[in-house]
Motif scaffolding. Structure first.
Motif, PDB file in Angstrom:
ATOM      1  N   SER A 683       0.814  -1.217   0.000  1.00  0.00           N
ATOM      2  CA  SER A 683       0.000   0.000   0.000  1.00  0.00           C
ATOM      3  C   SER A 683       0.843   1.261   0.000  1.00  0.00           C
ATOM      4  N   VAL A 684       2.140   1.139   0.338  1.00  0.00           N
ATOM      5  CA  VAL A 684       3.028   2.298   0.412  1.00  0.00           C
ATOM      6  C   VAL A 684       4.407   1.903  -0.114  1.00  0.00           C
ATOM      7  N   VAL A 685       5.236   2.908  -0.298  1.00  0.00           N
ATOM      8  CA  VAL A 685       6.648   2.684  -0.603  1.00  0.00           C
ATOM      9  C   VAL A 685       7.453   3.422   0.455  1.00  0.00           C
ATOM     10  N   ASP A 686       8.076   2.668   1.348  1.00  0.00           N
ATOM     11  CA  ASP A 686       8.874   3.282   2.405  1.00  0.00           C
ATOM     12  C   ASP A 686      10.038   2.354   2.748  1.00  0.00           C
ATOM     13  N   VAL A 687      10.646   2.581   3.890  1.00  0.00           N
ATOM     14  CA  VAL A 687      11.830   1.780   4.245  1.00  0.00           C
ATOM     15  C   VAL A 687      11.478   0.601   5.150  1.00  0.00           C
ATOM     16  N   SER A 688      10.215   0.303   5.308  1.00  0.00           N
ATOM     17  CA  SER A 688       9.843  -0.864   6.105  1.00  0.00           C
ATOM     18  C   SER A 688      10.073  -2.135   5.300  1.00  0.00           C
ATOM     19  N   THR A 689       9.985  -3.276   5.987  1.00  0.00           N
ATOM     20  CA  THR A 689      10.361  -4.551   5.370  1.00  0.00           C
ATOM     21  C   THR A 689       9.351  -4.997   4.324  1.00  0.00           C
ATOM     22  N   ALA A 690       9.898  -5.404   3.154  1.00  0.00           N
ATOM     23  CA  ALA A 690       9.073  -5.951   2.078  1.00  0.00           C
ATOM     24  C   ALA A 690       9.040  -7.472   2.132  1.00  0.00           C
ATOM     25  N   PHE A 691      10.197  -8.065   2.325  1.00  0.00           N
ATOM     26  CA  PHE A 691      10.310  -9.512   2.477  1.00  0.00           C
ATOM     27  C   PHE A 691      11.731  -9.816   2.920  1.00  0.00           C
ATOM     28  N   SER A 692      11.963 -11.071   3.299  1.00  0.00           N
ATOM     29  CA  SER A 692      13.312 -11.520   3.639  1.00  0.00           C
ATOM     30  C   SER A 692      13.616 -12.783   2.854  1.00  0.00           C
ATOM     31  N   ALA A 693      14.911 -13.058   2.684  1.00  0.00           N
ATOM     32  CA  ALA A 693      15.325 -14.247   1.940  1.00  0.00           C
ATOM     33  C   ALA A 693      16.715 -14.645   2.399  1.00  0.00           C
ATOM     34  N   GLY A 694      17.016 -15.929   2.295  1.00  0.00           N
ATOM     35  CA  GLY A 694      18.322 -16.372   2.740  1.00  0.00           C
ATOM     36  C   GLY A 694      18.631 -17.789   2.318  1.00  0.00           C
ATOM     37  N   ILE A 695      19.755 -18.267   2.821  1.00  0.00           N
ATOM     38  CA  ILE A 695      20.250 -19.606   2.515  1.00  0.00           C
ATOM     39  C   ILE A 695      20.528 -20.310   3.837  1.00  0.00           C
ATOM     40  N   TYR A 696      19.946 -21.489   3.997  1.00  0.00           N
ATOM     41  CA  TYR A 696      20.060 -22.263   5.238  1.00  0.00           C
ATOM     42  C   TYR A 696      20.697 -23.606   4.927  1.00  0.00           C
ATOM     43  N   ASP A 697      21.656 -24.003   5.770  1.00  0.00           N
ATOM     44  CA  ASP A 697      22.316 -25.305   5.625  1.00  0.00           C
ATOM     45  C   ASP A 697      21.815 -26.226   6.732  1.00  0.00           C
ATOM     46  N   ALA A 698      20.984 -27.201   6.359  1.00  0.00           N
ATOM     47  CA  ALA A 698      20.410 -28.113   7.355  1.00  0.00           C
ATOM     48  C   ALA A 698      21.468 -28.982   8.003  1.00  0.00           C
ATOM     49  N   SER A 699      22.572 -29.230   7.328  1.00  0.00           N
ATOM     50  CA  SER A 699      23.606 -30.093   7.894  1.00  0.00           C
ATOM     51  C   SER A 699      24.337 -29.427   9.052  1.00  0.00           C
ATOM     52  N   THR A 700      24.363 -28.098   9.063  1.00  0.00           N
ATOM     53  CA  THR A 700      25.041 -27.375  10.136  1.00  0.00           C
ATOM     54  C   THR A 700      24.072 -26.661  11.061  1.00  0.00           C
TER      55      THR A 700
END
Length: 757
Positions: A683-700
């Motif tokens: 609904s807006v364009v500001d500096v709040s969070t849009a989404f997050s993303a990452g890489i996870y290693d299940a072995s560690t």
């Protein structure tokens, strides 16, 4: 014969052609002066089951020096030695079994400490007694009569660890030849193989909280910095080596029963890359040199004081590849782990060529090879894991390459692992005698445990095994896996419904089938709205109740209600500790009926994201979706590269979109820059969070990257967001999560894109 498997002479069986018979319903069981506690247990084991067969109590006399009438003589002792002088008693192996008749005497004996225990069970097995589980057995209702016997045999493996929760039961383990460290076998049942430490012991010897501040050089050097966080030990450090040696000697002096001591890497990656460690690994072409050289160093220095103790280390993940020249000492055990394998196939299949190369390499270097194998789904104990027909061929593959010990890891924290009863029993029989037909053993178990319902249960197993062939069946497959699709689970349900009808009114059989049904219902609950949608689109009959909550409540009742003696209710749904109660709490409210608009056909060969070179495209059809369709859902999207994207509402922050790299073999090696192609409706364009993303290693258990992107960086068009550079392995997952931000209506994920560095 065992020889036909190319396994060497493991046991020899000689049966006389004479036809004399002994009626054991008329027998007395005898133990002798000097009888051990395990002799006593073996005698009681015989008495209990022979009495059931005979329909009367069989007599037992202890501490005798002579026998009369039909006699069953148990264990070693002065009477055994006098009546059977041809036996070289001092030469019997620790687990070697003797079954011999002479006149009216049956000898049930063996080596110490466990031979006589196993002899009692092997003999009863010949009479048709079966111990399927701690709560279910078969004792034939017929007079126990035997002909002449002259049997001498030993197990194929020196170490046999059936690591399923119910297999820890002391009586079941002793009767099914499980001598593993993790059983509850006590001295009365012959004891178990004792470890000092069992696995992942690096930090047991050098706890970082105690030593890192003053001895950082004992720990991994990574990118020029010493660290203990998800790291290993610096195995070439001379001071650390002496510290480990001193610690271990003290432990072995305090634990004289231990015959194996573990010096093994932590359960994650990041071996040391200091100059000395790197030079050693480079010289041997494998980082396995780091752990093996340490094991050899310690093994050589304890050998004089502890000649009967072996050092156990791992060939696991980063250390799985054998070294070029370095050999384990004779008192070093290398435990090779199959964690990266595709368990939909035997481990000697082309799909597991990498593991096959490693076992062949290690078998050339050592005569003391152990295997750590995986027979369950640790992310979903109660979910179909169709490796049933591969267990036998895989075990024979291990033995044909010199394996001396096997650890079969299953659902070890509670009952409920899918087909755990079948797997544990079949593996128990094969680890003793691998010459047996594993498919015949499966049929035998199904008939003994499920009675008249066996053909339908076999149909279920056949169906699931066939479906899994198109999937990379790992030790942690997602519930969104393609072999668990709607049509597949409909067929599985039909097979089990047929089993219920074949079982008739027998309540024991009905209870066992209800437990077998839990994994199928588990999938239905997890994929309810998706399956509901497919059912309505195909206009077929919905297989279950129409209320998800009612099905979930019934599932919980079946999982946690009291059962037969020897069984305990389910407490763990997966290795992370999710309880049945917490699992079912997710389904407190019934979802709305699903959107019936069909998804479009996917566009083929979409172009690379704007501005990026040619790479590897991982579309959303490979994704594991969390709590679909409520928190994630595949939807038509004209803006997406293939016309379909994963939609997630902005009101939560779960990793609802995950791409597991085990489904992308082309990414299992090398270094890659990873992009998430995402658009955001806000609904807006500001500096709040849009989404997050990452890489996870299940072995560690470690997040390798985590990125939070702002609304002013995103937009209503798809953009490629750089989420990091990683050296990939099959245990990694790429995830995207919405922001739990009221300003965000939805987050759309088109694909994950990989560019080779």
């Amino acid at each position: 014969m065992f020889r036909s498997l190319g396994l060497g002479v493991i046991g020899l069986i000689f049966v006389s052609s004479a036809s004399a018979e002994l009626d054991l319903s008329k027998a007395t069981i005898y133990t002798q002066p000097g009888a051990t506690t395990s002799d006593t247990w073996a005698a009681q084991n015989l008495r209990t089951h022979l009495s059931k067969m005979a329909g009367k109590e069989i007599a037992l006399q202890t501490n005798v020096r002579s026998t009369t009438g039909v006699s069953i003589l148990v264990g070693q002792g002065p009477l055994s030695e006098r009546l059977f002088p041809e036996v070289k008693w001092a030469e019997l192996g620790k687990e070697e079994v003797l079954l011999k008749t002479k006149g009216n005497v049956l000898l049930v004996a063996g080596g110490k400490p466990r031979g006589t225990v196993y002899a009692s069970s092997r003999f009863l097995h010949r009479l048709g007694v079966r111990w399927w589980t701690p709560w279910a057995d078969t004792v034939p209702n017929k007079k126990p009569i035997i002909g002449d016997l002259d049997v001498r045999e030993s197990p194929a493996l020196e170490y046999r660890d059936n690591y399923w929760f119910h297999a820890f039961n002391a009586d079941w383990a002793a009767r099914n030849y499980n001598n593993g460290f993790n059983t509850k076998i006590d001295e009365a049942r012959g004891g178990r193989v004792e470890y000092q430490g069992f696995v992942h012991t690096f930090y047991d010897f050098a706890p970082p909280a105690k030593y890192f501040a003053t001895k950082p050089e004992w720990y991994s050097e990574l990118n020029g910095v010493r660290t203990y966080q998800h790291a290993q030990l610096c195995t070439t450090n001379p001071e650390l080596r002496e510290h480990i040696l001193t610690q271990l000697k003290a432990q072995l002096r305090a634990n004289p029963r231990a015959k194996i001591a573990s010096i093994s890497q932590n359960d994650w990656y990041n071996p040391c890359t200091c100059k000395a460690c790197k030079e050693q690994a480079d010289a041997e072409g494998s980082q396995s040199a780091l752990v093996l050289d340490l094991a050899n160093y310690v093994a050589e220095r304890i050998e004089k004081e502890f000649p009967d103790v072996a050092i156990d280390t791992l060939a696991y993940q980063w250390s799985r590849k054998p070294p070029l020249k370095m050999k384990p000492r004779p008192n070093v055990i290398v435990r090779l782990c199959s964690i990266e394998c595709n368990f939909a196939y035997p481990l000697d299949a082309p799909q597991n060529a990498s593991f096959g190369n490693d076992i062949r390499g290690w078998s050339k270097l050592t005569n003391r090879l152990y295997i750590w194998n995986y027979t369950t789904d640790f992310a979903h104990y109660i979910q179909p894991q169709p490796d049933y027909f591969n267990l036998g061929p895989t075990l024979k593959f291990f033995l044909n390459h010199g394996a001396k010990g096997v650890f079969e890891q299953g659902a070890y924290q509670s009952t409920g692992g899918e087909m755990g009863e079948l797997k544990a029993w079949v593996m128990g029989q094969l680890m003793w005698d691998p010459s047996q037909d594993d498919q015949a053993l499966i049929d035998e178990f199904l008939k003994g445990y499920y009675g008249d319902a066996a053909p339908a249960v076999k149909g279920y197993l056949d169906w699931m095994a066939k479906e899994a062939k198109a999937w990379n069946l790992t030790f942690a497959s997602s519930t969104s896996a393609s072999f668990l699709r709607y049509e597949s689970m409909k067929a599985a349900t039909r097979w089990l419904e047929r089993a219920f009808s074949l079982a008739g009114p027998d309540e024991d059989l009905q209870w066992r089938l209800r437990q077998a049904y839990l994994p199928v219902l588990y999938v239905w609950l997890n994929r309810w709205s998706e399956f509901r949608r497919e059912s309505r689109l195909s206009a077929d009959n919905w297989a279950l109740l129409s209320s998800r909550k009612e099905v979930a409540d019934k599932w919980l009742q079946l999982a946690t209600q009291p059962g037969p003696a020897g069984w305990t209710p389910i407490t763990h749904v997966h290795e992370g500790g999710l309880t049945p109660q917490a699992f079912v709490a997710r389904f407190e409210n019934d979802p709305e009926e699903p959107d019936l608009r069909p998804l479009p056909a996917r566009k083929k060969n979409p172009a690379a994201p704007k501005g990026l070179p040619i790479g590897i495209d991982a579309q959303d059809d490979l994704a594991s979706l969390f709590q679909a369709p409520d928190r994630s859902q595949l939807r038509a999207d004209a803006l997406a590269s293939d016309g379909i994207a994963c939609w997630m509402p902005g009101d939560h922050h779960e990793w609802a979109f995950q791409i597991p790299l085990d489904q992308l073999p082309s990414l299992h090696q090398g270094t890659w820059r990873v992009y998430a192609v995402v658009r955001v409706d806000s609904s807006v364009v500001d500096v709040s969070t849009a989404f997050s993303a990452g890489i996870y290693d299940a072995s560690t258990g470690k997040e390798l990257t985590k990125n939070i992107f702002r609304l002013d960086q995103a937009g209503k068009d798809y953009r490629a967001f750089d989420i990091g550079v990683v050296k990939t392995n099959p245990s990694m997952k790429i995830w995207v999560a919405p922001p739990a931000n009221s300003k965000v209506r939805s987050v759309w994920v088109d694909r994950i894109y990989f560019v080779k560095e």
